[in-house]
Scaffold this motif. Structure first.
Motif, short mmCIF file in Angstrom:
data_model
loop_
_atom_site.label_atom_id
_atom_site.label_comp_id
_atom_site.label_asym_id
_atom_site.label_seq_id
_atom_site.Cartn_x
_atom_site.Cartn_y
_atom_site.Cartn_z
N PHE A 1 0.86 -1.18 0.00
CA PHE A 1 0.00 0.00 0.00
C PHE A 1 0.90 1.23 0.00
O PHE A 1 1.80 1.33 0.84
CB PHE A 1 -0.87 0.06 1.25
N SER A 2 0.65 2.17 -0.91
CA SER A 2 1.52 3.35 -0.96
C SER A 2 0.74 4.58 -1.38
O SER A 2 0.04 4.56 -2.40
CB SER A 2 2.68 3.10 -1.94
N THR A 3 0.85 5.65 -0.61
CA THR A 3 0.27 6.93 -0.96
C THR A 3 1.17 8.04 -0.43
O THR A 3 1.73 7.92 0.66
CB THR A 3 -1.16 7.10 -0.41
N THR A 4 1.30 9.10 -1.21
CA THR A 4 2.16 10.20 -0.78
C THR A 4 1.50 11.04 0.29
O THR A 4 2.11 11.37 1.31
CB THR A 4 2.53 11.09 -1.99
N GLY A 5 0.22 11.41 0.07
CA GLY A 5 -0.40 12.33 1.00
C GLY A 5 -1.66 11.84 1.65
O GLY A 5 -2.24 12.54 2.49
N GLY A 6 -2.15 10.64 1.29
CA GLY A 6 -3.42 10.18 1.81
C GLY A 6 -3.28 9.23 2.98
O GLY A 6 -2.19 8.91 3.44
N ALA A 7 -4.44 8.80 3.47
CA ALA A 7 -4.50 7.85 4.57
C ALA A 7 -4.78 6.46 4.02
O ALA A 7 -5.34 6.30 2.93
CB ALA A 7 -5.59 8.24 5.56
N ILE A 8 -4.40 5.43 4.77
CA ILE A 8 -4.62 4.04 4.40
C ILE A 8 -5.49 3.38 5.45
O ILE A 8 -5.17 3.42 6.65
CB ILE A 8 -3.28 3.27 4.28
N THR A 9 -6.61 2.79 5.01
CA THR A 9 -7.47 2.02 5.91
C THR A 9 -7.57 0.61 5.35
O THR A 9 -8.03 0.40 4.23
CB THR A 9 -8.87 2.64 5.99
N THR A 10 -7.14 -0.37 6.13
CA THR A 10 -7.11 -1.75 5.66
C THR A 10 -8.26 -2.55 6.24
O THR A 10 -8.92 -2.15 7.19
CB THR A 10 -5.79 -2.43 6.05
N ALA A 11 -8.47 -3.70 5.62
CA ALA A 11 -9.43 -4.67 6.17
C ALA A 11 -8.72 -6.02 6.19
O ALA A 11 -7.58 -6.11 6.62
CB ALA A 11 -10.71 -4.68 5.35
N GLY A 12 -9.37 -7.08 5.71
CA GLY A 12 -8.76 -8.40 5.78
C GLY A 12 -7.64 -8.58 4.76
O GLY A 12 -7.84 -8.40 3.56
N ILE A 13 -6.46 -8.93 5.25
CA ILE A 13 -5.31 -9.16 4.37
C ILE A 13 -4.64 -10.46 4.79
O ILE A 13 -4.25 -10.62 5.96
CB ILE A 13 -4.28 -8.01 4.47
N THR A 14 -4.48 -11.38 3.86
CA THR A 14 -3.77 -12.62 4.11
C THR A 14 -2.68 -12.75 3.05
O THR A 14 -2.98 -12.88 1.86
CB THR A 14 -4.71 -13.83 4.03
N THR A 15 -1.43 -12.71 3.47
CA THR A 15 -0.34 -12.73 2.50
C THR A 15 0.24 -14.11 2.28
O THR A 15 1.07 -14.29 1.37
CB THR A 15 0.81 -11.79 2.95
N GLY A 16 -0.14 -15.09 3.10
CA GLY A 16 0.42 -16.43 2.93
C GLY A 16 1.93 -16.44 3.02
O GLY A 16 2.61 -17.04 2.19
N ASN A 17 2.46 -15.76 4.02
CA ASN A 17 3.90 -15.63 4.30
C ASN A 17 4.60 -14.60 3.41
O ASN A 17 5.82 -14.47 3.44
CB ASN A 17 4.63 -16.97 4.20
N GLY A 18 3.84 -13.88 2.61
CA GLY A 18 4.42 -12.78 1.85
C GLY A 18 4.56 -11.54 2.71
O GLY A 18 3.92 -11.38 3.76
#
Length: 452
Positions: free
Chosen positions: A370-387
């Protein structure tokens, strides 16, 4: 003259038949230009294809004869009948040539064009069927940009607005060789998925509205489901304004990619599914080549129930900037991004990135960014499987929807923000914590955390 009509129902031949020779040039110019009946243009060559220009040059540029340099007019209307053929292929070796059907107003294309590479080596050529205002692609249209031992070529379609559907094209002023093929019955442009699928069987397809002006906005609308495109080639939808995906797009064949690119917004309607077996990229507030005139801030919106599945390849959602600003990225409830081992990237210049409750990302070992220069980040369910999982928000904060879970397995979580990082849900599974920066750092995990 400026009101003249130039038609060919016979054969215009400028081939390179002898060994090691290339095809020549055929250029048809007039106010109305048509290949009627079984009209044929052949500029194929043993060692490379030539150039066929019907009504004008690429995107209406270079309004001079490529034969003797004298000024020539662009056609106002161009027509290629269902039985007409154009061949700019390389026969033995060398690259396929260029075929352009152009009109400043209306192009009615129903014939066949070949721009194939040489049988023993060489890349395929380039085909462009363009109506600056209106483009009709009849269901009989057939474009082949394959190469037996080289890279596939590209078919470009670039009117103002265009709809991709599964119906009969009703905007045809003439039926076959009769009627008024130089006069459209409406103002819309359309092409069917069946025509696109056939073309993707031999090469890449590039649908573009970049450069649209006037009342038309330059939208590309997916008005019907594609069915399985079964192609290893790539489909590009490149809009001057919005890409509006109202129905499913799918391709089960390895290598088949999809780029959705809008100078303004890219939107997936409720419950729309995109399933690819290669890269799936959605980009708003920028464009692929040409000069886009859209002035919106550009956002990517995946509405409720929408999904993207890339089957082991990358998923990229990116906004701008096209005009120094960019909108955000929004994943509504029940939206899912499933990469099956590929990376997942959500990147915006200065907009917010919002995963609403019940939306999810699953990468099965691929890195998630997730990348943004000036904004906010709101996450929910994330499963990376060891990533690995990375958050970057130079001027904003990172937070997590309540009741959602982040599970990175043995992957590493890192965050670099100008604000707070609050990922405090007790169900999180984060084993490894990388570099972290922010005004407040609060990361919860149901397992022990190790700094790496």
């Amino acid at each position: 003259g400026t009101n003249g009509t130039v038609e060919n129902s016979g054969s215009l031949i400028a081939t390179g038949e002898a060994a090691s020779t290339t095809g020549g040039v055929v250029q048809m110019a007039g106010a109305q230009v048509g290949l009627t009946g079984s009209g044929k243009v052949d500029v194929s060559g043993d060692a490379g294809g030539g150039t066929a220009l019907i009504g004008g040059n690429y995107q209406g540029k270079n309004t001079v004869s490529i034969i003797d340099g004298t000024a020539v007019q662009n056609a106002q209307a161009a027509y290629v009948s269902s039985s007409a053929t154009i061949d700019t292929s390389a026969k033995t070796t060398g690259n396929g040539g260029t075929a352009v059907v152009w009109a400043d107003n209306y192009t009615n294309f129903g014939g066949s064009i070949k721009a194939t590479g040489g049988a023993q080596g060489g890349i395929a050529g380039h085909v462009a069927t363009s109506g600056k205002n209106i483009l009709t692609v009849q269901n009989t249209a057939l474009v082949n940009t394959s190469a037996a031992k080289g890279s596939a070529g590209t078919w470009l379609l670039d009117p103002l607005d265009i709809t991709i559907d599964n119906g009969t094209n009703n905007n045809v002023g003439g039926n076959g060789n009769a009627g008024t093929p130089y006069t459209p019955t409406g103002t819309s442009s359309e092409v069917t998925w069946g025509t696109i699928k056939t073309a993707l069987g031999s090469g890449n397809v590039f649908v573009s509205t970049v450069g649209s002006t006037g009342a038309a906005q330059g939208d590309i609308t997916v008005g019907a489901a594609s069915g399985d495109l079964t192609s290893s080639n790539t489909l590009f939808l490149n809009a001057n304004n919005n890409v509006l995906v109202n129905y499913n797009i799918s391709n089960s064949t390895a290598g088949g990619g999809l780029y959705l690119q809008g100078s303004n917004n890219v939107t997936l309607a409720n419950n729309v599914n995109i399933s690819m077996n290669r890269l799936a990229q959605l980009t708003a507030n920028t464009f692929l080549g040409g000069t886009a005139t859209g002035t919106g801030i550009g956002a990517i919106s995946l509405n409720s129930g929408a999904s993207i599945n890339s089957n082991g390849h990358a998923i990229i959602l990116r906004t701008g900037p096209n005009n120094g600003s960019s909108g955000g990225i929004s994943l509504a409830g029940a939206v899912s991004l499933i990469s099956g081992g590929g990376g997942v990237s959500l990147i915006t210049q200065n907009g917010n990135i919002l995963m609403q409750a019940n939306s999810s990302i699953a990468s099965s070992g691929g890195a998630v960014e997730f990348s943004t220069t000036g904004g906010a980040i709101t996450t929910a369910g994330i499963t990376t499987g060891n990533g690995n999982l990375t958050f970057t928000s130079t001027g904003g904060s990172v937070s997590q929807q309540s009741s959602s879970v982040i599970n990175t397995g043995t992957g590493t979580l890192t965050a670099n923000t100008g604000g707070s990082v609050v990922l405090a849900n007790t169900g999180n599974v984060v084993s490894n914590l990388g570099a972290m920066s922010g005004s407040t750092l609060n990361v919860a995990s149901s397992t022990s955390l190790a700094l790496v």
